[in-house]
Structures are given as structure tokens and as C-alpha cells.
Design a protein around this motif. Structure first.
Motif, PDB file in Angstrom:
ATOM      1  N   ALA A 152       0.834  -1.206   0.000  1.00 20.95           N
ATOM      2  CA  ALA A 152       0.000   0.000   0.000  1.00 20.95           C
ATOM      3  C   ALA A 152       0.870   1.257   0.000  1.00 20.95           C
ATOM      4  O   ALA A 152       2.091   1.179   0.157  1.00 20.95           O
ATOM      5  N   ASN A 153       0.239   2.400  -0.149  1.00 19.65           N
ATOM      6  CA  ASN A 153       0.940   3.686  -0.031  1.00 19.65           C
ATOM      7  C   ASN A 153       1.656   3.739   1.308  1.00 19.65           C
ATOM      8  O   ASN A 153       1.065   3.413   2.338  1.00 19.65           O
ATOM      9  N   ALA A 203       4.062   1.947   2.406  1.00 19.85           N
ATOM     10  CA  ALA A 203       4.569   0.675   2.945  1.00 19.85           C
ATOM     11  C   ALA A 203       6.091   0.652   3.008  1.00 19.85           C
ATOM     12  O   ALA A 203       6.674  -0.107   3.790  1.00 19.85           O
ATOM     13  N   LYS A 242       8.002   0.935  -0.191  1.00 21.68           N
ATOM     14  CA  LYS A 242       8.500   0.377  -1.461  1.00 21.68           C
ATOM     15  C   LYS A 242       9.589   1.260  -2.081  1.00 21.68           C
ATOM     16  O   LYS A 242      10.653   0.770  -2.461  1.00 21.68           O
ATOM     17  N   GLU A 283       7.246   2.309  -9.761  1.00 25.87           N
ATOM     18  CA  GLU A 283       5.895   2.674 -10.211  1.00 25.87           C
ATOM     19  C   GLU A 283       5.854   3.167 -11.657  1.00 25.87           C
ATOM     20  O   GLU A 283       5.382   4.279 -11.929  1.00 25.87           O
TER      21      GLU A 283
HETATM   22  P1  ATP Z   1       3.979   5.144  -2.168  1.00 26.90           P
HETATM   23  O1  ATP Z   1       3.386   4.012  -2.915  1.00 26.90           O
HETATM   24  O2  ATP Z   1       2.955   6.072  -1.594  1.00 26.90           O
HETATM   25  O3  ATP Z   1       5.073   5.836  -2.908  1.00 26.90           O
HETATM   26  P2  ATP Z   1       5.887   3.614  -0.663  1.00 26.90           P
HETATM   27  O4  ATP Z   1       5.497   2.222  -0.321  1.00 26.90           O
HETATM   28  O5  ATP Z   1       6.849   3.806  -1.783  1.00 26.90           O
HETATM   29  O6  ATP Z   1       4.609   4.499  -0.846  1.00 26.90           O
HETATM   30  P3  ATP Z   1       7.767   5.142   0.898  1.00 26.90           P
HETATM   31  O7  ATP Z   1       7.700   6.329   0.006  1.00 26.90           O
HETATM   32  O8  ATP Z   1       8.972   4.305   0.846  1.00 26.90           O
HETATM   33  O9  ATP Z   1       6.498   4.217   0.684  1.00 26.90           O
HETATM   34  O10 ATP Z   1       7.525   5.639   2.389  1.00 26.90           O
HETATM   35  C1  ATP Z   1       7.650   4.790   3.526  1.00 26.90           C
HETATM   36  C2  ATP Z   1       7.485   5.600   4.794  1.00 26.90           C
HETATM   37  O11 ATP Z   1       8.581   6.491   4.961  1.00 26.90           O
HETATM   38  C3  ATP Z   1       6.252   6.502   4.798  1.00 26.90           C
HETATM   39  O12 ATP Z   1       5.725   6.500   6.099  1.00 26.90           O
HETATM   40  C4  ATP Z   1       6.779   7.860   4.431  1.00 26.90           C
HETATM   41  O13 ATP Z   1       5.986   8.900   4.984  1.00 26.90           O
HETATM   42  C5  ATP Z   1       8.161   7.843   5.038  1.00 26.90           C
HETATM   43  N1  ATP Z   1       9.087   8.673   4.247  1.00 26.90           N
HETATM   44  C6  ATP Z   1       9.401   8.520   2.946  1.00 26.90           C
HETATM   45  N2  ATP Z   1      10.301   9.456   2.563  1.00 26.90           N
HETATM   46  C7  ATP Z   1      10.570  10.207   3.646  1.00 26.90           C
HETATM   47  C8  ATP Z   1      11.418  11.335   3.920  1.00 26.90           C
HETATM   48  N3  ATP Z   1      12.210  11.835   2.975  1.00 26.90           N
HETATM   49  N4  ATP Z   1      11.409  11.830   5.160  1.00 26.90           N
HETATM   50  C9  ATP Z   1      10.627  11.306   6.140  1.00 26.90           C
HETATM   51  N5  ATP Z   1       9.809  10.261   5.963  1.00 26.90           N
HETATM   52  C10 ATP Z   1       9.778   9.700   4.742  1.00 26.90           C
END
Ligand code: ATP
Length: 233
Positions: free
Chosen positions: A35-36, A38, A40, A159
Motif C-alpha cells: 500500500a501507499n 509501505a 516500497k 511505479e
Molecule cells: P507510495 O506508494 O505512496 O510511494 P511507498 O510504499 O513507496 O509508498 P515510501 O515512500 O517508501 O512508501 O515511504 C515509507 C514511509 O517512509 C512513509 O511513512 C513515508 O511517509 C516515510 N518517508 C518517505 N520518505 C521520507 C522522507 N524523505 N522523510 C521522512 N519520511 C519519509
């Protein structure tokens, strides 16, 4: 080929990856779904060395790259097409590709561009168009093409189909298969779990920074929990 062993990654006090172990074998397409938020994107970026793993090890072709600089990692045979397709909007298609081949000589760059054009005839047609004026799907092709300019053995895709129309999504997945058939191993992060699991040999499911399931693409597609959580029931 790529191995993450017990990787922990933090943003300040926030833990984004929690004891993640993932393996990508040569010649595979492996997908990471979740999910968002997570983790990834964080996982792919940790492989690239930014942010760094605070704990655990990352091995690429047997070499420990955990504490290597990003530019070293990018020269070692790994390339990434980042989330949001960050092409240079004011540069043309051809100029964007040249930027991708930044550490090659002129001849290698020409060969690289020809190769990318053979994979993406659309980019050849648009060689002199400014990247910022292209459609989302074309920009995504360019972002993948630019990553291929370094002749990677492992391609990380974050993505690649986000926000694209179904027809273009199908084309991007065809391209991912073609890239793999050319001998490039693919590690694919996708929200579009259905399509990603169809193309992938194996998949990992990430929840709150932890790997909660790992199996073949076909088994994950057939799994009722996965269907409920990620494939719309
Ligand atoms: P999405 O599909 O929404 O891109 P994702 O699975 O790729 O989500 P990440 O972007 O890796 O997830 O984020 C994982 C966690 O780390 C989230 O809680 C996000 O808020 C946090 N996070 C990501 N980048 C940063 C940052 N630069 N500073 C602080 N927290 C971050």
C-alpha cells in the motif's frame, strides 16, 4: 544477484524498513507490492544508497554495497527509473538519453541511444521534442530508456505505470518483458499489483516496512488474502 539481508532504514526517528530481506536472482522479474507508505520506494532507494541502511547488508553480485556511495552503486551495474519519471523537461528526448549515458564515451552513447530507439520507436520519432511536452506514457518510456543508457544488469523500476491509461500500461509491461528477455534483471515496484504479479516470476508484499509474504507471482495472484488486500477482492 541482489540480496538484502535484514535491512533497516530510517528517516530521522521514523523507521521505514524493518528487517527486510529480499532476493532478486539473475534473469528474474521480481515485484514488490504494498500500500501507499509501505516503504516500497524506500527499499529501492536504500539499494541505491540514499537513504542508507542503518542495519543489515545489501549485496550486489556478491559485492557488499551497503556503505558505498550512490555514484559508485550506479556505476556497478544497477540503474533506476525513479518514481515520478523525473525526465529533464526542457531537454529533448535525445538530450535526456545522452544525460543517462553520462559516463560513457561518444560511441557508446550513440549505440545506447540506438538501442533505446529500437526498444521504443516512439522515442525515435520524438527525438527532438522537449521531454516536458510529451505524454505521461512517453515520459515513462524516456525514463526507462534513460536508465538503460548505463547498460545496467539490474534495472530498478519505481511505479512505472502510475497514472497511465490502460493501453499505455499494457505497453509498459510489454517493455518490461522485453528488457528482461534482453538479459536485464528487473526489480519492479508497483501499485498495480494485478499486472505486476502477472509479469513477475516472484513477488514480495511489504506492509509497514516489513516483508509479510513472498511467493511466486502466480501463487500471490491466487492467494485470497492478497486478492482481498491488493487486487480488489
Ligand atoms: P507510495 O506508494 O505512496 O510511494 P511507498 O510504499 O513507496 O509508498 P515510501 O515512500 O517508501 O512508501 O515511504 C515509507 C514511509 O517512509 C512513509 O511513512 C513515508 O511517509 C516515510 N518517508 C518517505 N520518505 C521520507 C522522507 N524523505 N522523510 C521522512 N519520511 C519519509
Amino acid at each position: 544477484m541482489l540480496k538484502l539481508e535484514g535491512v533497516h532504514t530510517y528517516y530521522g526517528a521514523i523507521q521505514a524498513l524493518d528487517d527486510v530481506s529480499v532476493e532478486v536472482n539473475q534473469g528474474e522479474i521480481v515485484t514488490l507490492i504494498g500500500a501507499n507508505g509501505a516503504g516500497k520506494t524506500t527499499l529501492l532507494m536504500t539499494v541505491c544508497g540514499s537513504p542508507r541502511a542503518k542495519q543489515g547488508r545489501i549485496l550486489f553480485e556478491g559485492e557488499d554495497i551497503t556503505n558505498k556511495q550512490t555514484h559508485h552503486i550506479m556505476r556497478s551495474g544497477i540503474a533506476i527509473s525513479p518514481e515520478g519519471r523525473r525526465v529533464f523537461p526542457d531537454l529533448t528526448v535525445a538530450e535526456n538519453l545522452k544525460m543517462g549515458g553520462f559516463f560513457a564515451n561518444r560511441e557508446e552513447i550513440e549505440r545506447g541511444i540506438d538501442h533505446v530507439y529500437s526498444l521504443f520507436p516512439r522515442l525515435k520519432e520524438r527525438a527532438n521534442q522537449r521531454a516536458g511536452t510529451m505524454s505521461g506514457g512517453e515520459q515513462q518510456m524516456l525514463a526507462i530508456g534513460r536508465a538503460l543508457m548505463t547498460k545496467p544488469r539490474l534495472l530498478l523500476l519505481d511505479e512505472p505505470t502510475l497514472g497511465l491509461a490502460p493501453l499505455i500500461i499494457a505497453q509498459i509491461f510489454d517493455i518490461i518483458r522485453t528488457v528482461r528477455d534482453e538479459g536485464i534483471t528487473v526489480f519492479l515496484v508497483e501499485q498495480n499489483a494485478n499486472k505486476a504479479l502477472q509479469v513477475a516470476d516472484r513477488g514480495y508484499v511489504l506492509e509497514n516496512g516489513k516483508v509479510v509474504m513472498a511467493d511466486t507471482g502466480a501463487n500471490l495472484l491466487a492467494n485470497s488474502d492478497i486478492r482481498k488486500a491488493y487486487l480488489g477482492g
